[in-house]
Design an enzyme around this catalytic site. Structure first.
Site, PDB file in Angstrom:
ATOM      1  N   CYS A 158      -0.294  12.286  -8.899  1.00  0.00           N
ATOM      2  CA  CYS A 158       0.843  11.621  -8.271  1.00  0.00           C
ATOM      3  C   CYS A 158       0.467  10.201  -7.843  1.00  0.00           C
ATOM      4  O   CYS A 158       1.190   9.240  -8.131  1.00  0.00           O
ATOM      5  CB  CYS A 158       1.343  12.437  -7.082  1.00  0.00           C
ATOM      6  SG  CYS A 158       0.058  12.978  -5.938  1.00  0.00           S
ATOM      7  N   TYR A 159      -0.656  10.053  -7.153  1.00  0.00           N
ATOM      8  CA  TYR A 159      -1.084   8.704  -6.760  1.00  0.00           C
ATOM      9  C   TYR A 159      -1.334   7.826  -7.990  1.00  0.00           C
ATOM     10  O   TYR A 159      -0.879   6.679  -8.048  1.00  0.00           O
ATOM     11  CB  TYR A 159      -2.344   8.758  -5.901  1.00  0.00           C
ATOM     12  CG  TYR A 159      -2.159   9.234  -4.492  1.00  0.00           C
ATOM     13  CD1 TYR A 159      -1.289   8.578  -3.611  1.00  0.00           C
ATOM     14  CD2 TYR A 159      -2.862  10.326  -3.999  1.00  0.00           C
ATOM     15  CE1 TYR A 159      -1.135   9.007  -2.296  1.00  0.00           C
ATOM     16  CE2 TYR A 159      -2.710  10.760  -2.689  1.00  0.00           C
ATOM     17  CZ  TYR A 159      -1.843  10.099  -1.844  1.00  0.00           C
ATOM     18  OH  TYR A 159      -1.698  10.516  -0.545  1.00  0.00           O
TER      19      TYR A 159
END
Lengths: 345, 345, 345, 345
Positions: A158-159
């Site tokens: 996600c990051y």
């Protein structure tokens, strides 16, 4: 690739937030036919029982979780999604590929091309290094063609998604110094998964904000791998994640040194001209996670600061959609020759 | 009772939210001297390490958690607070009383006078029925005198406080039908304690509201005991708790049948004329938990509904203060002859 | 300075969140006697009516808001706190000083020493440049002595406090490059004040996080002024504030370039050895706003990143307490010769 | 009714939360063609500019808000949705109907059949009483057939939906006392609309819960009208709404007196056998707004309390979907002969 009307899919390890979101997206996908959902914990229960929000779909009321082996499911499913923990997903990929299924892995297991880097960041040997060559990093805006033909796709974290999409065009065009990149990220609590830990209790997270994983978060491994490819040189960045009290959403603020007075807007416009899920906000607007939560969109905005000479680039995405399950569906669409946006708008 | 300058106190089982609030209130209390804090889990760590918000107090930076036995601590501490789970507190009370300490128990162990009722609601035999006669129910607005002289005080639960203070004056004055009482309560998540359970994760509670414990929550045992005393007849009520996404606060809405056109305002004014922590809002204002959170105040408002003939009474309190630790301090003040508000404003 | 038993204080413009917090802190301060609270909007209402959480104080139930002129109030009050908007506070300071009161201003009006800088950032001429020389920047950990003797104190902004306290010791010791400072800050919504604007509605802020004021927020004026003093050279920094869905709290993450392998811990230990509200977390722990909310404490932690060579310093504070009203009380304590922590723990 | 492939629709007054949700639902509806969206405030801007979350739809990036008159739009649009304030919607309905459009009104203007009741609850005369006879109350589970043929549909309020769907089957079957009904409701803040009022600021709602509109909320008018029809006798109920800190969701707890030992489950099963959006949880599970938020589902659960003899029925819905825009789409589907679930799952 010949377009087919529908594709049989299976989801492995569907008990967490990512798995739930993936199942819901697949249920509403016009061309995905969900044939198996696995979870040891929920075996025998229907999808609708465990994920009430999916309860409007007839399939969800009928389909039961199973703990059947990948060898078996891989014969029926044409595409298998792995929503398993890292270190576990790797054990499922081989049997599934052998059984003939294509695999879309949402864990970290196939993201890192170099087994030594994997060992450094994940603290154990990679269990199937022979598969690494087949794995394509599942960032559709960057690897659209490779994903289309892949049999094993490693969906980004996600990051990393929130950091890479803003940075890759700038590094490719050599518009920024690769040696001076700082990424400050804020994530909603679903990023921590559905784990019964004190740290993620409501009372511990509500009315709280805190950094964590300083200074060496695992996601750095894949972020730096992909930035290095884009820059054509080894890139090391500063990255600090923080936990904020929202269910969903990642907001990343990037502090960069421009090398040029080149047109940032053109770099982004060109890179993402055909990217249906990248929303360029330019120098007028600023991103807000509430504008993207529940969608597969990533917003990107930027500002030059004449006082410091720096370039500030900001992105917002839903960590469970563009940062995980939505991106996995986007890869699935490419792999099957469907519209890139199928099931996602 | 002779007024003394300060009193040595100990807190047993101070690791949860109630314990933390209690310790913080005691640290700022001008007449309480905290001499021991127990926790098996935290033994050897200072109070300031475990409860950073208490870190401004020199005592908190010095005092370490201990797992010493009540027999030992009871010789030094004059008053012992028990912030232990029910079923555990009962084991500590006897040795402490024998060692000469007075005991303020925040668990349910000494609230229920009838061991059979205790068994019905708590599903096991009471471990020290011989002490029940000594126990005083720690609701200062109702039992001020008894608490002053008590050696064992059983502090009310958070929900019971929010239900009893609005109802007791009305039942005593026979202004409402005792057979037709409905209590609808909403509680913040700290009421569930600091437990690593999926149900209380941030993502499970945020953007969620849900009833639970329907229709027979344990707190009914003490609520009905005290309402029956006030009414002079056996009272059975309807009570539904709900979990809402706030850290702290209980809002209770009571649906009542008036027996009279009597002056509700006078009943409340009279009952609480000398109650420093009861804020009567009357028929003009409505309660709001944010007006009481962090204080020991309970707000009470009411409305007659001419359309239905019912009386609606509403209360708001902080579940950890007036509903637990603040009320315990209020009892402590009465027991020691201090100002009732000492350390609480 | 001779220690006096109590000091008469007034609060001007007490209708916002900062004013409310200030009034509550003054009500519980053992040596402050609140004699006047002004608000045009609330004139004639008691403090307890407008701020229910202050309702336990007898003074709050008696004292009414007034719209009396500073000339009049300045004769009774010995110390006047200004919780007025910038551009308004400046009009009150002169008359109050002339009437003999000492002034603690929480607005931006007297923070900037250079009227040209004030004009650049606040877009209008300063209305009382003659008073600027008298004004002392109210950061007690840095200007303790000057504050003690000041008749006009300009309390720092909330963001500046969170940025300056971690940076000043490092700049003074020349441990970091003054030309390469990035401050990424996250603030709760109370920082925006009690303004009826769509942007700050619950539904617009909840489940949202967003940057704003990029790249030139007003607080830069005072931040860079104070950093330049500490560094002995003109300092320009990068600063990006973000709005997060909490009521209170600021978390600042600083990205720095060390000039030395010097002992960061010693620099902080020395600078803050006698600072009761600075909690140094060192290299082991990380700050969390929930550990400081409701207190006057600022937490500071740091990490060296061997991969990038950077130093990461992080701070957490309550924007309404250490970032505003608590700090104002801390200044008040110094000005009156009281314990620095009086009324604050 | 002949099934058509698509229907041209317009939305009037689309600037609030309800309007935004309606527009998003229509954009993804396979058979709705959005041809006009009105808003004086946003005229000239595209839908995507104002509602970023709708930005993935090509129509949203092209279609501009207009302030064109209903007379004009009603000639192009076959169905017009009114997301206007009550008292305003009534002015648009007549011209639209005359222009040939069918009208789905989300305001309160056509819900109340008796103009005197409308005047009592809304404090002004009804502006088009002649249209009241044509208006069908838009609760599909109850008025499916009438809605199919209607040219003017009055969509229920959010609270009424949550109260009526659980109660109507019980009243029709005479399973409960119509004279003894209490409805306790909790609503998310989006129910208050996108209004710049202090009461709905983040800081005023977060960490707060409060009752309001006690004892005579406007929604009682339509609730009692529909309950009276179901019961065959005039019904007056007790209803207390509360504001809780979530964006979306209504949880209603109903306190009822059973008249019978009849099978509640059968009453519900029979009533909602063909209702795709009613999820009956029975006596095992309890509703939770997080299970329905973002969907058009209403959850209903119930419990008999042997101690009190009462029946507790609880419901959960998304106030903006099943309580407003989703239900409007459901009506639209019936009116056009589409699948009842079209565009809603």
């Amino acid at each position: 690739m010949k377009k087919v009307e529908s594709t049989k899919v299976a989801v492995f390890g569907a008990s967490g937030y990512t798995g739930e979101e993936l199942v819901r997206l697949l249920l509403r996908h016009p061309q995905a036919e969900l044939v198996a959902v696995t979870s040891r914990q929920y075996a025998g229960k229907t999808v609708a029982e465990i994920f009430p929000r999916a309860g409007s779909y007839a399939v969800a009321r009928r389909l039961q979780f199973t703990d059947a082996a990948p060898e078996k499911i891989g014969k029926e499913a044409e595409v298998a999604f792995l929503a398993l923990p890292h270190g576990v997903a790797v054990e499922f990929a081989g049997p599934l590929l052998e059984a003939g299924a294509r695999v879309i892995d949402l864990s970290a297991d196939f993201r890192i091309k170099d087994p030594a880097t994997y060992r450094e960041f994940y603290a154990h040997e990679h269990a199937a290094p022979n598969l690494l060559n087949d794995a394509v990093y599942g960032l559709p805006e960057i690897y659209r063609d490779k994903i289309s033909g892949a049999r094993l796709v490693a969906c980004p974290g996600c990051y990393p998604t929130s950091v890479l999409l803003p940075l890759i065009p700038l590094l490719r065009e050599k518009f920024i110094e690769p040696a001076d990149i700082i990424a400050n990220s804020l994530s909603g609590v679903s990023g921590a998964g559905r784990k019964a830990e004190i740290d993620y209790l409501f009372v511990e997270c509500n009315e709280s904000v805190r950094p964590y994983g300083v200074p060496k978060h695992r996601h750095l491994a894949e972020i730096e791998q992909e930035l290095s490819i884009a820059a054509g040189t080894a890139v090391t960045i500063q990255f600090t994640p923080h936990l904020i009290p929202v269910n969903r959403g990642i907001l990343t603020t990037l502090y960069l040194k421009p090398t040029t007075t080149g047109r940032i807007d053109l770099a982004f416009d060109t890179a993402y001209a055909n990217a249906p899920f990248v929303r360029l906000l330019g120098e007028e607007k600023l991103p807000d996670t509430k504008n993207v939560v529940g969608t597969n969109v990533i917003e990107i905005a930027w500002r030059h600061d004449p006082r410091t000479g720096r370039l500030i680039v900001m992105s917002a995405e839903d960590n469970l959609v563009k940062g995980a399950s939505g991106q996995a569906i986007q890869c699935f669409n490419l792999m099957c020759g469907y519209e890139e946006t199928a099931g996602l708008i």
